[in-house]
Motif scaffolding. Sequence first.
Motif, PDB file in Angstrom:
ATOM      1  N   PRO A  48       8.526  71.183  53.182  1.00 29.19           N
ATOM      2  CA  PRO A  48       7.961  71.059  51.874  1.00 29.19           C
ATOM      3  C   PRO A  48       9.015  70.308  51.020  1.00 29.19           C
ATOM      4  O   PRO A  48       9.352  70.456  50.080  1.00 29.19           O
ATOM      5  CB  PRO A  48       7.785  72.518  51.310  1.00 29.19           C
ATOM      6  N   ALA A  49       9.566  69.168  51.615  1.00 28.75           N
ATOM      7  CA  ALA A  49      10.267  68.076  51.008  1.00 28.75           C
ATOM      8  C   ALA A  49       9.375  67.384  49.730  1.00 28.75           C
ATOM      9  O   ALA A  49       8.741  67.129  50.036  1.00 28.75           O
ATOM     10  CB  ALA A  49      11.196  67.437  51.694  1.00 28.75           C
ATOM     11  N   ASP A  50      10.067  67.162  48.749  1.00 29.48           N
ATOM     12  CA  ASP A  50       9.798  66.360  47.786  1.00 29.48           C
ATOM     13  C   ASP A  50      10.049  64.728  47.883  1.00 29.48           C
ATOM     14  O   ASP A  50       9.339  63.782  47.643  1.00 29.48           O
ATOM     15  CB  ASP A  50       9.958  66.632  46.248  1.00 29.48           C
ATOM     16  N   LEU A  51      11.363  64.596  48.084  1.00 27.70           N
ATOM     17  CA  LEU A  51      12.138  63.558  48.317  1.00 27.70           C
ATOM     18  C   LEU A  51      12.817  63.435  49.490  1.00 27.70           C
ATOM     19  O   LEU A  51      13.659  64.363  50.073  1.00 27.70           O
ATOM     20  CB  LEU A  51      12.920  63.220  47.006  1.00 27.70           C
ATOM     21  N   TYR A  52      12.878  62.289  50.164  1.00 27.41           N
ATOM     22  CA  TYR A  52      13.687  62.077  51.538  1.00 27.41           C
ATOM     23  C   TYR A  52      14.519  60.827  51.328  1.00 27.41           C
ATOM     24  O   TYR A  52      13.837  59.833  50.926  1.00 27.41           O
ATOM     25  CB  TYR A  52      12.724  61.646  52.709  1.00 27.41           C
ATOM     26  N   ILE A  53      15.737  61.126  51.572  1.00 25.95           N
ATOM     27  CA  ILE A  53      16.701  59.852  51.715  1.00 25.95           C
ATOM     28  C   ILE A  53      17.318  59.798  52.879  1.00 25.95           C
ATOM     29  O   ILE A  53      18.191  60.848  53.262  1.00 25.95           O
ATOM     30  CB  ILE A  53      17.859  59.927  50.323  1.00 25.95           C
ATOM     31  N   SER A  54      17.100  58.704  53.507  1.00 27.61           N
ATOM     32  CA  SER A  54      17.533  58.482  54.713  1.00 27.61           C
ATOM     33  C   SER A  54      18.920  57.354  54.936  1.00 27.61           C
ATOM     34  O   SER A  54      18.967  56.802  53.726  1.00 27.61           O
ATOM     35  CB  SER A  54      16.599  57.843  55.815  1.00 27.61           C
ATOM     36  N   ALA A  55      19.566  57.631  56.048  1.00 28.95           N
ATOM     37  CA  ALA A  55      20.884  56.645  56.274  1.00 28.95           C
ATOM     38  C   ALA A  55      20.351  55.346  56.900  1.00 28.95           C
ATOM     39  O   ALA A  55      21.131  54.686  57.226  1.00 28.95           O
ATOM     40  CB  ALA A  55      21.753  57.243  56.724  1.00 28.95           C
ATOM     41  N   ASN A  56      19.144  55.185  57.224  1.00 28.07           N
ATOM     42  CA  ASN A  56      18.587  53.901  57.873  1.00 28.07           C
ATOM     43  C   ASN A  56      17.191  53.725  57.735  1.00 28.07           C
ATOM     44  O   ASN A  56      16.547  54.585  57.399  1.00 28.07           O
ATOM     45  CB  ASN A  56      19.144  53.938  59.369  1.00 28.07           C
ATOM     46  N   ALA A  57      16.608  52.660  57.994  1.00 29.78           N
ATOM     47  CA  ALA A  57      15.138  52.249  57.743  1.00 29.78           C
ATOM     48  C   ALA A  57      14.297  53.020  58.953  1.00 29.78           C
ATOM     49  O   ALA A  57      13.306  53.274  58.595  1.00 29.78           O
ATOM     50  CB  ALA A  57      15.160  50.939  57.739  1.00 29.78           C
ATOM     51  N   ALA A  58      15.069  53.078  59.948  1.00 31.26           N
ATOM     52  CA  ALA A  58      14.048  53.403  61.073  1.00 31.26           C
ATOM     53  C   ALA A  58      13.397  54.530  60.883  1.00 31.26           C
ATOM     54  O   ALA A  58      12.203  54.848  61.258  1.00 31.26           O
ATOM     55  CB  ALA A  58      14.656  53.359  62.338  1.00 31.26           C
ATOM     56  N   TRP A  59      14.011  55.647  60.329  1.00 32.55           N
ATOM     57  CA  TRP A  59      13.243  57.134  60.376  1.00 32.55           C
ATOM     58  C   TRP A  59      12.564  57.222  59.102  1.00 32.55           C
ATOM     59  O   TRP A  59      11.459  57.832  59.034  1.00 32.55           O
ATOM     60  CB  TRP A  59      14.735  58.149  60.286  1.00 32.55           C
ATOM     61  N   MET A  60      12.662  56.380  58.007  1.00 34.87           N
ATOM     62  CA  MET A  60      11.920  56.095  56.960  1.00 34.87           C
ATOM     63  C   MET A  60      10.697  55.316  57.489  1.00 34.87           C
ATOM     64  O   MET A  60       9.276  55.806  57.090  1.00 34.87           O
ATOM     65  CB  MET A  60      12.491  55.410  55.917  1.00 34.87           C
ATOM     66  N   ASP A  61      10.822  54.455  58.424  1.00 35.77           N
ATOM     67  CA  ASP A  61       9.584  53.918  58.915  1.00 35.77           C
ATOM     68  C   ASP A  61       8.767  54.771  59.658  1.00 35.77           C
ATOM     69  O   ASP A  61       7.312  54.622  59.610  1.00 35.77           O
ATOM     70  CB  ASP A  61      10.013  52.596  59.833  1.00 35.77           C
ATOM     71  N   TYR A  62       9.439  55.434  60.279  1.00 40.62           N
ATOM     72  CA  TYR A  62       8.920  56.627  61.315  1.00 40.62           C
ATOM     73  C   TYR A  62       7.886  57.388  60.151  1.00 40.62           C
ATOM     74  O   TYR A  62       6.693  57.520  60.665  1.00 40.62           O
ATOM     75  CB  TYR A  62       9.769  57.456  61.898  1.00 40.62           C
ATOM     76  N   LEU A  63       8.392  57.945  58.976  1.00 34.93           N
ATOM     77  CA  LEU A  63       7.522  58.593  58.307  1.00 34.93           C
ATOM     78  C   LEU A  63       6.520  58.057  57.489  1.00 34.93           C
ATOM     79  O   LEU A  63       5.331  58.419  57.237  1.00 34.93           O
ATOM     80  CB  LEU A  63       8.374  59.253  57.156  1.00 34.93           C
ATOM     81  N   GLU A  64       6.903  56.747  57.190  1.00 39.24           N
ATOM     82  CA  GLU A  64       5.657  56.075  56.809  1.00 39.24           C
ATOM     83  C   GLU A  64       4.427  55.592  57.898  1.00 39.24           C
ATOM     84  O   GLU A  64       3.287  55.822  57.360  1.00 39.24           O
ATOM     85  CB  GLU A  64       6.402  54.577  56.250  1.00 39.24           C
ATOM     86  N   GLU A  65       4.728  55.266  59.091  1.00 37.42           N
ATOM     87  CA  GLU A  65       3.912  55.317  60.049  1.00 37.42           C
ATOM     88  C   GLU A  65       3.135  56.435  60.281  1.00 37.42           C
ATOM     89  O   GLU A  65       1.902  56.447  60.691  1.00 37.42           O
ATOM     90  CB  GLU A  65       4.542  54.602  61.235  1.00 37.42           C
ATOM     91  N   THR A  66       3.461  57.695  59.987  1.00 30.96           N
ATOM     92  CA  THR A  66       2.829  58.790  60.228  1.00 30.96           C
ATOM     93  C   THR A  66       2.222  59.386  59.028  1.00 30.96           C
ATOM     94  O   THR A  66       1.833  60.638  59.053  1.00 30.96           O
ATOM     95  CB  THR A  66       3.767  59.836  60.910  1.00 30.96           C
ATOM     96  N   GLY A  67       2.320  58.656  57.970  1.00 35.15           N
ATOM     97  CA  GLY A  67       1.515  59.125  56.704  1.00 35.15           C
ATOM     98  C   GLY A  67       2.268  60.258  56.029  1.00 35.15           C
ATOM     99  O   GLY A  67       1.632  60.985  55.225  1.00 35.15           O
TER     100      GLY A  67
END
Length: 258
Positions: free
Chosen positions: A76-95
């Motif tokens: 139940p996270a509200d905000l995610y801050i990653s240390a690289n773009a790849a893992w953010m891309d992963y979450l964007e791709e999975t909606g």
Amino acid sequence: MQFCTNRPLVAVAVLCAALAAPVRVAAEDILVFAAASLKTALDQVAPEFEDVTGFQVIVSYAASSVLARQIHLGAPADLYISANAAWMDYLEETGSIDPASRVDLFGNKLVLVGNAQTAAEQAITPDFNLSDRLQGGYLAMALIGAVPAGLYGKAALESLGLWESVQDRVAQADNVRAALALVATGAAPLGVVYRTDARADPRVGIVGVFPSTSHPPIVYPAALTVAARPAAEQFLAYLQDDAVVEIFLEQGFTLPGG
């Protein structure tokens, strides 16, 4: 902390720990999942936000890879801050995140650290004899196959032609702060971490700085999850306030692309 190496290193056993139990989050709380390297800075700015707004900010720190997988599985996270773009891309791709909220907050530098009493900062080049400097010990790194700091570190060492000489002497830790702890406690003589991590522990000092051209750009993207509560948007905006950005810069972070 998970510890992975080709040879046993008993000295680090005391650093191993299980993942923290899930936290209870009230309706007025903001749950932030943040890369471990952000701990010192976020621990400073979050209370200031709480004082101004009355909201409570709960931050869960771990490797970006671990946090991204947890969000994808429904944490139940509200905000995610990653240390690289790849893992953010992963979450964007999975909606799993709101792509319209995504923003690159900061950058960082990659450094080699050692004991603070003996460290002498220099540029790391292909002529840097990293293997000899280990003196039979291990090179502490975050997991090289998943954690951003480990991915950046391996890329830098490969680019400089240093990886082959040390790949069998790498002690892998769950996240970059765990790798830092191996050096700080003397379990490993050297480690690859971010510059901000080196500044967070007085027991370590910077031995060398990796050229920014030796690895992909280090970037910290942030985004609201699809289930984010309204207050999380305020905290994300707060992190982009000039005064808050200055705090991060003072701790060694850079502006994106800097």
